[in-house]
Enzyme design. Sequence first.
Site, PDB file in Angstrom:
ATOM      1  N   HIS A  85       0.845  -1.190   0.000  1.00  0.00           N
ATOM      2  CA  HIS A  85       0.000   0.000   0.000  1.00  0.00           C
ATOM      3  C   HIS A  85       0.876   1.233   0.000  1.00  0.00           C
ATOM      4  O   HIS A  85       1.712   1.431   0.876  1.00  0.00           O
ATOM      5  CB  HIS A  85      -0.923   0.013   1.213  1.00  0.00           C
ATOM      6  CG  HIS A  85      -1.988  -1.035   1.146  1.00  0.00           C
ATOM      7  ND1 HIS A  85      -2.349  -1.809   2.214  1.00  0.00           N
ATOM      8  CD2 HIS A  85      -2.768  -1.451   0.099  1.00  0.00           C
ATOM      9  CE1 HIS A  85      -3.319  -2.651   1.846  1.00  0.00           C
ATOM     10  NE2 HIS A  85      -3.581  -2.444   0.564  1.00  0.00           N
ATOM     11  N   GLU A 136       1.695   3.779   3.041  1.00  0.00           N
ATOM     12  CA  GLU A 136       2.221   3.254   4.308  1.00  0.00           C
ATOM     13  C   GLU A 136       3.745   3.328   4.305  1.00  0.00           C
ATOM     14  O   GLU A 136       4.446   2.313   4.311  1.00  0.00           O
ATOM     15  CB  GLU A 136       1.668   1.840   4.520  1.00  0.00           C
ATOM     16  CG  GLU A 136       0.129   1.879   4.618  1.00  0.00           C
ATOM     17  CD  GLU A 136      -0.568   0.524   4.462  1.00  0.00           C
ATOM     18  OE1 GLU A 136       0.119  -0.509   4.467  1.00  0.00           O
ATOM     19  OE2 GLU A 136      -1.810   0.517   4.326  1.00  0.00           O
ATOM     20  N   ARG A 195      -3.355   4.669  -2.021  1.00  0.00           N
ATOM     21  CA  ARG A 195      -3.231   3.324  -1.447  1.00  0.00           C
ATOM     22  C   ARG A 195      -2.950   2.237  -2.488  1.00  0.00           C
ATOM     23  O   ARG A 195      -2.140   1.338  -2.273  1.00  0.00           O
ATOM     24  CB  ARG A 195      -4.533   3.008  -0.718  1.00  0.00           C
ATOM     25  CG  ARG A 195      -4.703   1.563  -0.242  1.00  0.00           C
ATOM     26  CD  ARG A 195      -6.061   1.414   0.441  1.00  0.00           C
ATOM     27  NE  ARG A 195      -6.449   0.043   0.687  1.00  0.00           N
ATOM     28  CZ  ARG A 195      -6.136  -0.646   1.805  1.00  0.00           C
ATOM     29  NH1 ARG A 195      -5.410  -0.082   2.739  1.00  0.00           N
ATOM     30  NH2 ARG A 195      -6.557  -1.891   1.961  1.00  0.00           N
ATOM     31  N   HIS A 245       2.781  -3.505   6.779  1.00  0.00           N
ATOM     32  CA  HIS A 245       1.821  -2.433   6.499  1.00  0.00           C
ATOM     33  C   HIS A 245       1.801  -1.442   7.656  1.00  0.00           C
ATOM     34  O   HIS A 245       2.486  -1.600   8.644  1.00  0.00           O
ATOM     35  CB  HIS A 245       0.412  -3.028   6.379  1.00  0.00           C
ATOM     36  CG  HIS A 245       0.215  -3.916   5.191  1.00  0.00           C
ATOM     37  ND1 HIS A 245      -0.552  -3.564   4.107  1.00  0.00           N
ATOM     38  CD2 HIS A 245       0.692  -5.152   4.915  1.00  0.00           C
ATOM     39  CE1 HIS A 245      -0.542  -4.551   3.218  1.00  0.00           C
ATOM     40  NE2 HIS A 245       0.199  -5.530   3.689  1.00  0.00           N
ATOM     41  N   GLU A 301       0.970  -4.638  11.085  1.00  0.00           N
ATOM     42  CA  GLU A 301       0.483  -3.263  10.964  1.00  0.00           C
ATOM     43  C   GLU A 301       1.278  -2.456  11.995  1.00  0.00           C
ATOM     44  O   GLU A 301       1.122  -2.641  13.203  1.00  0.00           O
ATOM     45  CB  GLU A 301      -1.019  -3.171  11.260  1.00  0.00           C
ATOM     46  CG  GLU A 301      -1.916  -3.898  10.258  1.00  0.00           C
ATOM     47  CD  GLU A 301      -2.138  -3.102   8.968  1.00  0.00           C
ATOM     48  OE1 GLU A 301      -1.640  -1.965   8.874  1.00  0.00           O
ATOM     49  OE2 GLU A 301      -2.798  -3.635   8.054  1.00  0.00           O
TER      50      GLU A 301
END
Lengths: 363, 293
Positions: free
Chosen positions: A93, A96, A153, A224, A298
């Site tokens: 993405h 990020e 994104r 991410h 994440e």
Amino acid sequence: MPEVRRPPDELTPTHVSLLTDTQHAQRTLRLRNACLLTPQISNWMAQVAKDHPDVVTKVEYGQTYEKRTISLLKIGLNTGENKKAIWMDCGIHAREWIAPAFCQYFVRQILQAYKTDPKMQEMLKNMDFYVTPVLNMDGYVYSWKDNTTRLWRKNRSPGPSGCNCTGVDLNRNFDANWGTVGVSFDCCSNVYCGSQPTSEPEAQAVTYFVGTRKEDFLCFLTIHSYSQLLLIPYGNPNFTAPNYNELMEVGLGAADAIRRVHGMNYTVGTSPDVLYANAGSSRDWARTQGIPFTYTFELRDKGIFGFELPEDQIKPTCEEAYSGALHIITYAHDKTFSGAVATAAVTLWTMLLAVGATGNTLM
Amino acid sequence: MSLRIIVVLAVLTGVTGSPGVMIRPEADPADMTAHPNSVPETVEDSEIYRQEVPVEEEAEEDVMATGELKPNHYQAQRAAKVVQHYLNTHYGSPFRLFGLHKVNSGNAEDVADSGRKYQLEISVQEIISNTTENCSAEVLFPRGEQQRSPKVQASCEELLKINSTAQEEALFQKYKTNQRLLSAQNLPDSYGHIEPDSEPLWHLGIVASSFVMLNESSENTLYNMAQVANITQLATENELLKFDCHILLHEMVSQEIVHWKLLFTWSPPEGVKVLQMEQLPHCQHHEKPPNTN
């Protein structure tokens, strides 16, 4: 035309580079230089390979929609044998940015550890690490273009005919319960899953490279941001990974390792439990291929800065994530390799005793 | 001869990580056959698959929606985030901002004809003073034809005692007596950077955004403010400061960036009051955000 200052060779764009002291030089780079990103990252990778020829090779394994080369660094001692492997990808993405920064940090860190740490030396002897610093190169470059593109994104492939928007969410495009949940078929949506599974060249690159070597891979880590989570398969709540318990246990161990670094809490669980249901993720695809330890990281933070993580949080985030990733990798490695010598020794002892017991002629 | 063998064995035992010998990870039989794609499996595979799911799992799903909630799961987390937006909306200021720290426990129940009510024990952080306190809160997500905003009650006595009045007064005076009207863009910028002088404006943007985020929240959303694209001070005749701002919200579940234009006032005694709010369409072809007059 503003003066474009060339950064030192090692330096990559501001938000990506960590170890340089020249903050001022970094800030000058800024948004003017989106078009320099691709060669900078490529040059950095080439430089790392050049500086560590015994353990690092740069491998090109695909092309983005806009024809940028997708590359990874293969890191490991060349033993001439077929080796087990660890996969890490960053930057699926575009927005990020902390993720590509982490991949860079990870590479530097394992190469640093390799110099002195016997455990890392052992792991690089037994396994190869395949690290892709930026998978969605087109999207990443686009997010550097100007203030209005920062929060992009998806990738940059054109929409299907009849739909005016650009881009597919690569993390909904993989062939794992594709299109079933947590996606949109509206090409303007940020979770548009594409016209069909693996329709996107970036997803194809990973699918082909990993797919043709899937028995080798012990771990598949995809990086991410944000939310501070360690996600395990599957994104579709109707399916549970066969090794769910083990994935949770190892994940919780990784979260503990992360907490020990800077006190940050990362929650462990499946996406549908702790975040939202979603189909077609790279992690889920990897799990369906039989790769046992598949996690989505994440990274920081939990919403104050979100995608725009301040510079002073880059290094601490990378340090804690490294600790977490290493926990998982070490576990997977030790589960596969550590028993080996003990088993061999036991076998030989047993044989010796058996021979001795029959009063054999070894003497 | 046997001594030599024993020595060899002893050495072998002492050595770690011989690459020559490798244990193949024991194949998990379910692992080998499990292939959870939307393509229909053979009945056998599906059975193996379902066997892996603990029996409690299905019952658990119903429990998750109602009754005791797992604090780390999305249901409690989303409801708790709404409490954060509520606290910022009603009590936020340039020197007092709230962030959800942790959910300790949660409970959900259906309220006939009304909606779903969540009861939460959470810890909330006042970000600027870096103090964390436990709070109790109730969130009611209404049912019905119209999309109505959640109703929140929260009790966070200790946190709300944090006195930021002096700093607020000082800032208020400074802005009131400024020769030029203030304006700032991209808070934070692409690198997460905010000029120290712009920080209070960023905080005001967060508080004003919280109005919108509170209003727009449901059980299916999780909002954070991504950026203040533009904040501009407007002239006023009265005792209040007035601002026009363009904010970008990040909605986690859809992963969309939603643009809003807000008009709001601020004074230390009154706090932030949003006068007008308007969602902006964001077509992908817009190179620049719409002009704010």
